[in-house]
Design an enzyme around this catalytic site. Structure first.
Site, PDB file in Angstrom:
ATOM      1  CB  THR A   1      -0.900  -0.015   1.261  1.00  0.00           C
ATOM      2  OG1 THR A   1      -1.600  -1.260   1.282  1.00  0.00           O
ATOM      3  CG2 THR A   1      -1.893   1.122   1.236  1.00  0.00           C
TER       4      THR A   1
ATOM      5  CB  THR B   1      -2.693  -8.836  -5.626  1.00  0.00           C
ATOM      6  OG1 THR B   1      -2.436 -10.151  -5.194  1.00  0.00           O
ATOM      7  CG2 THR B   1      -4.175  -8.541  -5.580  1.00  0.00           C
TER       8      THR B   1
ATOM      9  CG  LEU C   1       0.133 -19.115  -2.995  1.00  0.00           C
ATOM     10  CD1 LEU C   1       0.635 -18.810  -1.608  1.00  0.00           C
ATOM     11  CD2 LEU C   1       1.261 -19.644  -3.838  1.00  0.00           C
TER      12      LEU C   1
ATOM     13  CE  LYS D   1      -4.888 -12.459  -4.783  1.00  0.00           C
ATOM     14  NZ  LYS D   1      -3.946 -13.452  -4.466  1.00  0.00           N
ATOM     15  CG  LEU D   2      -8.181  -6.338  -6.308  1.00  0.00           C
ATOM     16  CD1 LEU D   2      -8.532  -4.922  -6.750  1.00  0.00           C
ATOM     17  CD2 LEU D   2      -7.085  -6.278  -5.255  1.00  0.00           C
TER      18      LEU D   2
ATOM     19  CG  LEU E   1     -11.491 -15.716   1.021  1.00  0.00           C
ATOM     20  CD1 LEU E   1     -10.112 -16.055   0.467  1.00  0.00           C
ATOM     21  CD2 LEU E   1     -12.151 -16.974   1.585  1.00  0.00           C
TER      22      LEU E   1
ATOM     23  CB  CYS F   1      -3.356 -10.815   0.531  1.00  0.00           C
ATOM     24  SG  CYS F   1      -1.933 -11.413  -0.368  1.00  0.00           S
TER      25      CYS F   1
HETATM   26  C1  UDX Z   1       2.952 -11.422  -3.488  1.00  0.00           C
HETATM   27  C2  UDX Z   1       2.326 -10.655  -4.646  1.00  0.00           C
HETATM   28  O1  UDX Z   1       3.236 -10.474  -5.607  1.00  0.00           O
HETATM   29  C3  UDX Z   1       1.643  -9.442  -4.113  1.00  0.00           C
HETATM   30  O2  UDX Z   1       1.096  -8.667  -5.116  1.00  0.00           O
HETATM   31  C4  UDX Z   1       0.584 -10.002  -3.274  1.00  0.00           C
HETATM   32  O3  UDX Z   1      -0.367  -9.069  -2.933  1.00  0.00           O
HETATM   33  C5  UDX Z   1       1.243 -10.615  -2.073  1.00  0.00           C
HETATM   34  O4  UDX Z   1       1.989 -11.663  -2.495  1.00  0.00           O
HETATM   35  P1  UDX Z   1       4.983 -11.726  -2.097  1.00  0.00           P
HETATM   36  O5  UDX Z   1       5.542 -12.825  -2.926  1.00  0.00           O
HETATM   37  O6  UDX Z   1       4.262 -12.081  -0.839  1.00  0.00           O
HETATM   38  O7  UDX Z   1       4.021 -10.850  -2.998  1.00  0.00           O
HETATM   39  O8  UDX Z   1       5.996 -10.596  -1.809  1.00  0.00           O
HETATM   40  P2  UDX Z   1       7.453 -10.711  -1.254  1.00  0.00           P
HETATM   41  O9  UDX Z   1       7.606 -11.938  -0.447  1.00  0.00           O
HETATM   42  O10 UDX Z   1       7.749  -9.381  -0.669  1.00  0.00           O
HETATM   43  O11 UDX Z   1       8.319 -10.940  -2.579  1.00  0.00           O
HETATM   44  C6  UDX Z   1       8.516 -10.032  -3.578  1.00  0.00           C
HETATM   45  C7  UDX Z   1       9.952 -10.123  -4.051  1.00  0.00           C
HETATM   46  O12 UDX Z   1      10.122  -9.300  -5.198  1.00  0.00           O
HETATM   47  C8  UDX Z   1      10.998  -9.682  -3.041  1.00  0.00           C
HETATM   48  O13 UDX Z   1      11.894 -10.731  -2.807  1.00  0.00           O
HETATM   49  C9  UDX Z   1      11.685  -8.491  -3.711  1.00  0.00           C
HETATM   50  O14 UDX Z   1      13.053  -8.401  -3.436  1.00  0.00           O
HETATM   51  C10 UDX Z   1      11.434  -8.764  -5.174  1.00  0.00           C
HETATM   52  N1  UDX Z   1      11.533  -7.597  -6.033  1.00  0.00           N
HETATM   53  C11 UDX Z   1      10.863  -6.462  -5.750  1.00  0.00           C
HETATM   54  C12 UDX Z   1      12.320  -7.658  -7.185  1.00  0.00           C
HETATM   55  O15 UDX Z   1      12.959  -8.669  -7.446  1.00  0.00           O
HETATM   56  N2  UDX Z   1      12.371  -6.578  -8.006  1.00  0.00           N
HETATM   57  C13 UDX Z   1      11.730  -5.430  -7.747  1.00  0.00           C
HETATM   58  O16 UDX Z   1      11.823  -4.471  -8.530  1.00  0.00           O
HETATM   59  C14 UDX Z   1      10.937  -5.366  -6.563  1.00  0.00           C
HETATM   60  C1  UDX Z   2      -5.067 -15.192   1.674  1.00  0.00           C
HETATM   61  C2  UDX Z   2      -6.059 -15.944   0.759  1.00  0.00           C
HETATM   62  O1  UDX Z   2      -6.647 -17.016   1.492  1.00  0.00           O
HETATM   63  C3  UDX Z   2      -5.350 -16.453  -0.480  1.00  0.00           C
HETATM   64  O2  UDX Z   2      -6.284 -17.076  -1.347  1.00  0.00           O
HETATM   65  C4  UDX Z   2      -4.695 -15.275  -1.178  1.00  0.00           C
HETATM   66  O3  UDX Z   2      -3.992 -15.704  -2.314  1.00  0.00           O
HETATM   67  C5  UDX Z   2      -3.739 -14.561  -0.238  1.00  0.00           C
HETATM   68  O4  UDX Z   2      -4.451 -14.160   0.934  1.00  0.00           O
HETATM   69  P1  UDX Z   2      -3.227 -15.911   3.405  1.00  0.00           P
HETATM   70  O5  UDX Z   2      -3.061 -14.457   3.679  1.00  0.00           O
HETATM   71  O6  UDX Z   2      -2.013 -16.736   3.210  1.00  0.00           O
HETATM   72  O7  UDX Z   2      -4.127 -16.145   2.120  1.00  0.00           O
HETATM   73  O8  UDX Z   2      -3.999 -16.548   4.653  1.00  0.00           O
HETATM   74  P2  UDX Z   2      -5.460 -17.020   5.011  1.00  0.00           P
HETATM   75  O9  UDX Z   2      -5.424 -18.443   5.359  1.00  0.00           O
HETATM   76  O10 UDX Z   2      -6.457 -16.584   4.045  1.00  0.00           O
HETATM   77  O11 UDX Z   2      -5.695 -16.236   6.383  1.00  0.00           O
HETATM   78  C6  UDX Z   2      -5.735 -14.837   6.456  1.00  0.00           C
HETATM   79  C7  UDX Z   2      -5.995 -14.383   7.871  1.00  0.00           C
HETATM   80  O12 UDX Z   2      -7.315 -14.711   8.278  1.00  0.00           O
HETATM   81  C8  UDX Z   2      -5.063 -15.029   8.900  1.00  0.00           C
HETATM   82  O13 UDX Z   2      -4.652 -14.070   9.834  1.00  0.00           O
HETATM   83  C9  UDX Z   2      -5.917 -16.083   9.529  1.00  0.00           C
HETATM   84  O14 UDX Z   2      -5.520 -16.408  10.838  1.00  0.00           O
HETATM   85  C10 UDX Z   2      -7.273 -15.408   9.501  1.00  0.00           C
HETATM   86  N1  UDX Z   2      -8.378 -16.376   9.538  1.00  0.00           N
HETATM   87  C11 UDX Z   2      -8.563 -17.256   8.514  1.00  0.00           C
HETATM   88  C12 UDX Z   2      -9.239 -16.390  10.620  1.00  0.00           C
HETATM   89  O15 UDX Z   2      -9.099 -15.591  11.567  1.00  0.00           O
HETATM   90  N2  UDX Z   2     -10.271 -17.283  10.626  1.00  0.00           N
HETATM   91  C13 UDX Z   2     -10.491 -18.166   9.617  1.00  0.00           C
HETATM   92  O16 UDX Z   2     -11.471 -18.932   9.681  1.00  0.00           O
HETATM   93  C14 UDX Z   2      -9.604 -18.151   8.524  1.00  0.00           C
END
Ligand code: UDX
Ligand code: UDX
Length: 475
Positions: free
Chosen positions: A95, A133, A171, A224-225, A231, A280
């Protein structure tokens, strides 16, 4: 459009596991995961598979099987972009913290930077896949950046040329490998059938064809959003009912079971907890709120904004009631916090409810002994923005600590509980369900409380050990 070589920009929670599973299921494709962060790449290449930068059950075995064969981790963006037939953009989209849309809109600077790198180094025809996303119509921005290179034709005789697809990742952390291996659906948005087919062919290696959905690119981005918003909305809904149960004498678990057996509602994702976390949910809802306002839909924006507002209120509600139960003051009281990750089976603490709740308790003067099987003390320090006490970094006794409003890391549950006034469960780690409460109760200062914000403890055992007990949503 035959795909022999894939490059993924971003070796994070999404890019790393997704590419590992693709490499595992498609031995004929070379998969290169690139990242600007050298340290992260070094961890992905660590010979000890326990040191991978991400903890996901089953991931180490897959990386062990494929790494060095058809799965590679590197910082050489230029080379791997130029060799790729297909490029996934999987960088983070946090954000925005300042400027227009601060606090709500997604910061697309990393996505734009990645698109520019692709534009500069790609050769021939390349399919660019949005994995991050993104706000709706981001594909258009990527397309515009790529088109500049298409038009200039570079020095190559032909191209480069590009297709852009949206392929959001659903995932969930902690079950990433299972979610990738057996997805409910794979969503591919785009307008070129050949490019869509090229990506579908990869997934068809292990996903039944009927589970691969094709939409236009903007529906895919919006889906996706929307999925994350729906959820998260369920969590805020059930947490709001938990508060009502506590006030009225209901039990939220019974209510959840009763409504969950209605097949239109469904039983999953109805566990009341300390508030949703993770990278997310909040970010994606704020994004939806921003987009809705941008398009003049203020009622829609307010509706979704309420989901985040309730979540924040709920986290403070948990900390406030702890203060009340402990006689209105936490000054110099020791509280053992069990779990800091935003949910079990991950070392990820991003947006974890534990951050706000621990900060509230520290503000009230408590001394927290924080235990988590996977989240590191370093990460907790960054999240809390407070240096831990040196003396008990190894989890040793708190008697020597007289400071108010501080914390330290406890590597053993029993050390965290020693002389504690209360134990607070914030993450549903399996090992917390196995605690011997008689042993723990002997070590605590009386009267002692156990606060179960995840509803995972056997409350008869806790009560039997002579401890006071509170559970989320139990009136
Ligand atoms: C993902 C999705 O991409 C994001 O949009 C979603 O909402 C959350 O999950 P995630 O894989 O969790 O992001 O992010 P993070 O673990 O921070 O990994 C992103 C990687 O991209 C980092 O390792 C960072 O170093 C890399 N990066 C970032 C690049 O290689 N190049 C860039 O210019 C910016
Ligand atoms: C989420 C979405 O599930 C996944 O599809 C998307 O791609 C990324 O965002 P994630 O953030 O890994 O995945 O976790 P999730 O299992 O969805 O849980 C999110 C949060 O909700 C956690 O803090 C979890 O503890 C909480 N949660 C989940 C509850 O409090 N109660 C529930 O019944 C389920």
């Amino acid at each position: 459009m035959k795909i022999n070589n894939i490059c993924c920009i971003g070796a994070g929670y999404v890019g790393g596991p997704t590419m590992s599973v693709i490499a595992d299921r498609c031995p004929h494709i070379q998969v290169n995961v690139v990242d600007i962060n050298q340290e992260r790449i070094n961890s992905w290449n660590d010979s000890n598979l326990m040191n991978l930068p991400i903890y996901e059950p089953g991931l180490d075995q897959i990386v062990g099987r494929c790494r060095g064969k058809n799965l590679h981790f590197s910082t050489d963006l230029e080379r791997h972009i130029s060799q790729a037939d297909m490029i996934f953009i999987s960088v983070n989209t946090p954000t925005k913290t300042k400027g227009i849309g601060a606090g709500k809109a997604s910061d697309l600077k990393w996505v734009e930077a990645s698109a520019r790198k692709v534009a500069s180094f790609a050769r021939g025809h390349t399919i660019v896949v949005e994995k991050s996303t993104l706000p709706v119509r981001t594909a258009e921005v990527i397309q515009q950046i790529l088109q500049v290179e298409e038009r200039s034709g570079k020095k190559q005789e032909q191209g480069p040329t590009f297709d852009v697809l949206s392929n959001p990742e659903f995932l969930s952390e902690g079950s990433a490998v299972k979610d990738l291996e057996e997805p409910d659906r794979v969503l591919i948005g785009g307008d070129n059938d050949e490019a869509i087919e090229a990506l579908s062919r990869i997934y068809k290696k292990w996903v039944p064809e009927e589970n691969i959905l094709h939409t236009n690119i903007w529906s895919s981005e919006l889906a996706k959003l929307t999925a994350n918003a729906f959820l998260a909305q369920r969590i805020s809904s059930i947490n709001s009912i938990a508060a009502l149960c506590e006030a009225t004498g209901g039990d939220v678990r019974e209510v959840a079971r009763a409504i969950g057996s209605d097949s239109r509602i469904g039983a999953r994702f109805l566990d009341s907890g300390p508030g949703f976390g993770g990278s997310c949910f909040k970010k994606d809802i704020l994004n939806l709120v921003y987009l809705s306002r941008f398009f003049g839909l203020s009622e829609v924006a307010d509706f979704w904004g309420g989901v985040v507002t309730l979540n924040q209120w709920h986290q403070h509600r948990v900390s406030t009631l702890i203060v009340k139960k402990l006689f209105g003051t936490l000054a110099s009281k020791k509280i053992a916090v069990l779990g800091f990750a935003f949910k079990a089976n991950t070392n990820d603490t991003r947006e974890s409810a534990a951050i706000q709740i621990c900060k509230d308790l520290i503000d009230e003067g408590a001394i927290l002994f924080i235990h988590d099987p996977k989240a590191s003390p370093n990460q907790i320090e960054i999240d809390l923005g407070i240096k831990p006490l040196d003396k008990c970094i190894d989890g040793s006794n708190s008697k020597e600590t007289s400071k108010d409003g501080t914390w330290c890391f406890a590597s053993k549950i029993i050390d965290a509980a020693d002389q504690a006034d209360a134990i607070l469960v914030l993450t549903e780690w399996e090992e917390y369900t196995q605690i011997n409460w008689l042993e723990i109760a002997n070590r605590m200062r009386k009267p002692a409380w156990v606060f179960d914000s995840r509803s995972i403890l056997k409350y008869e055992e806790v009560i039997h050990a002579g401890l006071n007990f509170w559970r989320i949503g139990m009136g």
